[in-house]
Design an enzyme around this catalytic site. Sequence first.
Site, PDB file in Angstrom:
ATOM      1  N   GLU A 134       0.849  -1.197   0.000  1.00 11.87           N
ATOM      2  CA  GLU A 134       0.000   0.000   0.000  1.00 11.87           C
ATOM      3  C   GLU A 134       0.880   1.241   0.000  1.00 11.87           C
ATOM      4  O   GLU A 134       2.033   1.183   0.440  1.00 11.87           O
ATOM      5  CB  GLU A 134      -0.890  -0.008   1.248  1.00 11.87           C
ATOM      6  CG  GLU A 134      -0.107   0.255   2.524  1.00 11.87           C
ATOM      7  CD  GLU A 134      -0.784  -0.274   3.780  1.00 11.87           C
ATOM      8  OE1 GLU A 134      -0.944  -1.500   3.892  1.00 11.87           O
ATOM      9  OE2 GLU A 134      -1.116   0.555   4.629  1.00 11.87           O
ATOM     10  N   LYS A 136       2.811   4.543   0.955  1.00 11.62           N
ATOM     11  CA  LYS A 136       3.278   5.126   2.214  1.00 11.62           C
ATOM     12  C   LYS A 136       2.938   6.609   2.145  1.00 11.62           C
ATOM     13  O   LYS A 136       3.530   7.361   1.367  1.00 11.62           O
ATOM     14  CB  LYS A 136       4.778   4.922   2.372  1.00 11.62           C
ATOM     15  CG  LYS A 136       5.305   5.453   3.690  1.00 11.62           C
ATOM     16  CD  LYS A 136       6.741   4.988   3.905  1.00 11.62           C
ATOM     17  CE  LYS A 136       7.238   5.309   5.289  1.00 11.62           C
ATOM     18  NZ  LYS A 136       7.299   6.726   5.587  1.00 11.62           N
ATOM     19  N   ASP A 138       2.745  10.438   2.978  1.00 13.39           N
ATOM     20  CA  ASP A 138       3.699  11.365   3.579  1.00 13.39           C
ATOM     21  C   ASP A 138       2.955  12.409   4.402  1.00 13.39           C
ATOM     22  O   ASP A 138       2.708  13.522   3.964  1.00 13.39           O
ATOM     23  CB  ASP A 138       4.521  12.030   2.463  1.00 13.39           C
ATOM     24  CG  ASP A 138       5.765  12.681   3.018  1.00 13.39           C
ATOM     25  OD1 ASP A 138       6.042  12.509   4.221  1.00 13.39           O
ATOM     26  OD2 ASP A 138       6.461  13.367   2.250  1.00 13.39           O
ATOM     27  N   TYR A 244      -4.580   2.657   8.371  1.00 13.42           N
ATOM     28  CA  TYR A 244      -3.795   1.528   7.848  1.00 13.42           C
ATOM     29  C   TYR A 244      -3.280   0.582   8.926  1.00 13.42           C
ATOM     30  O   TYR A 244      -2.592  -0.380   8.635  1.00 13.42           O
ATOM     31  CB  TYR A 244      -2.627   2.037   6.995  1.00 13.42           C
ATOM     32  CG  TYR A 244      -1.736   3.059   7.684  1.00 13.42           C
ATOM     33  CD1 TYR A 244      -1.004   2.735   8.815  1.00 13.42           C
ATOM     34  CD2 TYR A 244      -1.623   4.360   7.184  1.00 13.42           C
ATOM     35  CE1 TYR A 244      -0.202   3.664   9.445  1.00 13.42           C
ATOM     36  CE2 TYR A 244      -0.827   5.304   7.810  1.00 13.42           C
ATOM     37  CZ  TYR A 244      -0.120   4.941   8.937  1.00 13.42           C
ATOM     38  OH  TYR A 244       0.672   5.863   9.563  1.00 13.42           O
ATOM     39  N   LYS A 332      11.111   2.683  -0.256  1.00 15.36           N
ATOM     40  CA  LYS A 332      11.077   4.125  -0.503  1.00 15.36           C
ATOM     41  C   LYS A 332      11.303   4.453  -1.982  1.00 15.36           C
ATOM     42  O   LYS A 332      12.030   3.741  -2.680  1.00 15.36           O
ATOM     43  CB  LYS A 332      12.166   4.819   0.337  1.00 15.36           C
ATOM     44  CG  LYS A 332      12.045   4.611   1.835  1.00 15.36           C
ATOM     45  CD  LYS A 332      10.823   5.269   2.448  1.00 15.36           C
ATOM     46  CE  LYS A 332      10.977   6.748   2.639  1.00 15.36           C
ATOM     47  NZ  LYS A 332      11.752   7.149   3.797  1.00 15.36           N
ATOM     48  N   CYS A 437      41.048  21.790  15.200  1.00 12.97           N
ATOM     49  CA  CYS A 437      39.630  22.038  15.462  1.00 12.97           C
ATOM     50  C   CYS A 437      39.340  23.528  15.276  1.00 12.97           C
ATOM     51  O   CYS A 437      39.991  24.372  15.903  1.00 12.97           O
ATOM     52  CB  CYS A 437      39.284  21.613  16.884  1.00 12.97           C
ATOM     53  SG  CYS A 437      37.616  22.086  17.360  1.00 12.97           S
ATOM     54  N   CYS A 440      38.378  25.045  18.965  1.00 12.56           N
ATOM     55  CA  CYS A 440      39.261  25.157  20.134  1.00 12.56           C
ATOM     56  C   CYS A 440      40.731  25.029  19.743  1.00 12.56           C
ATOM     57  O   CYS A 440      41.601  25.051  20.626  1.00 12.56           O
ATOM     58  CB  CYS A 440      38.904  24.117  21.193  1.00 12.56           C
ATOM     59  SG  CYS A 440      39.304  22.426  20.734  1.00 12.56           S
ATOM     60  N   CYS A 455      38.246  16.259  16.799  1.00 16.61           N
ATOM     61  CA  CYS A 455      38.928  17.189  17.683  1.00 16.61           C
ATOM     62  C   CYS A 455      39.387  16.419  18.917  1.00 16.61           C
ATOM     63  O   CYS A 455      38.625  15.638  19.486  1.00 16.61           O
ATOM     64  CB  CYS A 455      37.943  18.289  18.080  1.00 16.61           C
ATOM     65  SG  CYS A 455      38.426  19.182  19.550  1.00 16.61           S
ATOM     66  N   CYS A 461      36.744  21.467  24.573  1.00 17.57           N
ATOM     67  CA  CYS A 461      36.287  22.041  23.298  1.00 17.57           C
ATOM     68  C   CYS A 461      34.853  22.543  23.477  1.00 17.57           C
ATOM     69  O   CYS A 461      33.942  21.767  23.761  1.00 17.57           O
ATOM     70  CB  CYS A 461      36.336  20.999  22.191  1.00 17.57           C
ATOM     71  SG  CYS A 461      35.646  21.604  20.644  1.00 17.57           S
TER      72      CYS A 461
END
Length: 714
Positions: A134, A136, A138, A244, A332, A437, A440, A455, A461
């Site tokens: 069936e 799907k 949205d 459903y 999908k 990083c 930091c 990092c 950090c």
Amino acid sequence: MRQGKGQVLASPAEIETLDEDAAKQELARLSELLARANTAYHGADAPDLSDAEYDALKQRNAAIETRFPHLKRTDSPSDQVGTAPSEGFSKVEHAVAMLSLANGFDAEDIADFDGRVRRYLGIPEETQLDYTAEPKIDGLSLSLRFENGKLVQAATRGDGSVGENVTANARTINDIPTQIADAPELLEVRGEVYMSHPDFEALNARQAETGGKVFANPRNAAAGSLRQLDASITRARPLRFFAYAWGALSEPLATTQMGAIERLAEMGFATNPLTRTCAGPSELVAHYDVIEAQRATLGYDIDGVVYKVNDLTLQERLGFRSTTPRWAIAHKFPAELAWTRLEAIDIQVGRTGALSPVARLHPVTVGGVVVSNATLHNEDYIAGRDNKGGEIRGGKDIRVGDWVQVYRAGDVIPKVADVDLSKRPDDAQPYAFPTRCPECNSDALREPGDAVRRCSGGLICPAQAVEKLKHFVSRAAFDIEGLGAKQVEQFYSDKWIKEPADIFTLKEHFGTGVKQLKNREGWGEKSAANLFDAIDEKRKISLSRLIFSLGIRHVGEAASNLIALHYGTWDAFDAAMHAAQDQEGAAWQDLIDIDGVGAVMAGSLVHTLAQPAERASIDRLIAQLDVQPVARPDTQGSPVAGKIVVFTGTLEKMTRAEAKARAERLGAKVSGSVSAKTDILVAGPGAGSKAKKAADLGIETLDEDGWLTLISDA
Ligand code: IVH
């Protein structure tokens, strides 16, 4: 729908006959009547006016006001869209959790799904196994509770176990009956609320005209409309509903998925006309093609096709993984694509220190959504290499200034998929991934075999600390109302909150005294008090949420559930992690034996919990909390509750996975090896050393039938 007996309603001619006194009296009467109707409608389950009656009264009120504008009351119903509720939606605990679906993307994934189902159930290839297919939808899922045929509650999915009470709003949706005949005493109907394309376009046009919010897509419009605190706004939005699935039931609806859907249709629910039964994966995929071909002309958004095992007894046997049923999968549709210019690459530092490159794009619409950021995964991805050093995109690297292809599938973060070299600017330079990083300045290191540069700054950090805090307050973690990412960032930058424990001492430090929350910009007496209350409310927390909220690398929501279920209490979990620190011995074995916990995750858990700074921070947090032990499934009367069971040899009536899942549901602990602690060994034909060891240790040994007899009454 409002239902019930109405009053005599007036015609325009009758209004012409009113004198000023009569008009004034009538306006007072109408104002009271409508206010009462609103309250009944929002609060109680017996509204006293039908929709038509309500609307007619409002019109009459407006007509009188037009004739006598100076008589318009300060509390005129014309100025109200409904009762103003004092706070957000109340919470509803779902009697049966609302789960999500595992995803598949191609025919191979679907064949694998069928293979898994068959293996679990022990159904050979030759035996036909039916599924339903069936669309799907949205939209957003909704659970409707009917008692004796009467709609008594509607709740959103929320986090799957607790949703929001949107009963008043659901009553305004035409596809949702409020009264059904021939229903089981208790019936929870589940399905999707959505908005059709024409209704969405019309709504957006109206919104644009009146300066209201314009929605990015029909799903956002449906969600925004359903989650209105004022049900009269929901009423004005054309929402629809497809049924459903179901939750709690006092009696089964049918013996098959298809039968149950037909039964729901008979009860008056809208069910999707493209639902079919299919005999196996090739028919499923054929029906997928049929649905996909109609996608553009259906008039509502769908993002795939859902397949479900048709036989409900088999669904029951298959049961659930932590967040998804084993008996269903969503196939999908392929992702949607667009091309745009890459304007910059930014580096974000995550809570585990990962340096994640983010593409800043010239805004582009992809499948109805404007995209201006997308993930670039990691430095290898930008350079055109996969994690084994092989080429991706034919080895093409990605540079600032490039023309790139962006795609998104469903809710997934948009990705940069490809680059068009013919449009590369002459001066475009290869991207130099930072080795320090950006937050930091600590070294950013890559461990061998890890695609990600991290990092090394740990808790020093600021980016890691703040991301950890954001994760801590996120929806699947502590989910503290009024304390979101934005607030956490502000409190962190002002040094009000440095670590999770500080959230729980916020009131102590900033509830009174010189610096007070209520005096901060954007805060006041009431909002500050509300936040302190919301924080206090979350001191009581489930073990699984707590484990997830710690933000330990590799330990996601599903794993946190499994781990919590295994250890039951914080103390047991903590002691076990301590005992497993050296990554050897019984405690370590016990940890990696949890289905769904591998050595990498286990290593990350015990390592993190043993770090002195991390440890101290967690201890400070625990001191603030009341961690709830896991509510075990009701295993009262189960003869095997708390027993350690080992399965060995061939089982003939069920697969090993099914046997294990069933034993666990009955409260038993299933182990892979026999030891003195084992209570029962279930030995099928071909059992070898384990059976011998059990005999030597004097452990009760049963054959498969003996086991089934033992658990048959449970
Ligand atoms: S069945 C136990 N059927 O998809 C599983 N879900 O990605 C119950 N959805 O949360 C879900 N159309 O909101 C099912 N025909 C359909 C669906 C559907 C849309 C949504 C639902 C669910 C999500 C999972």
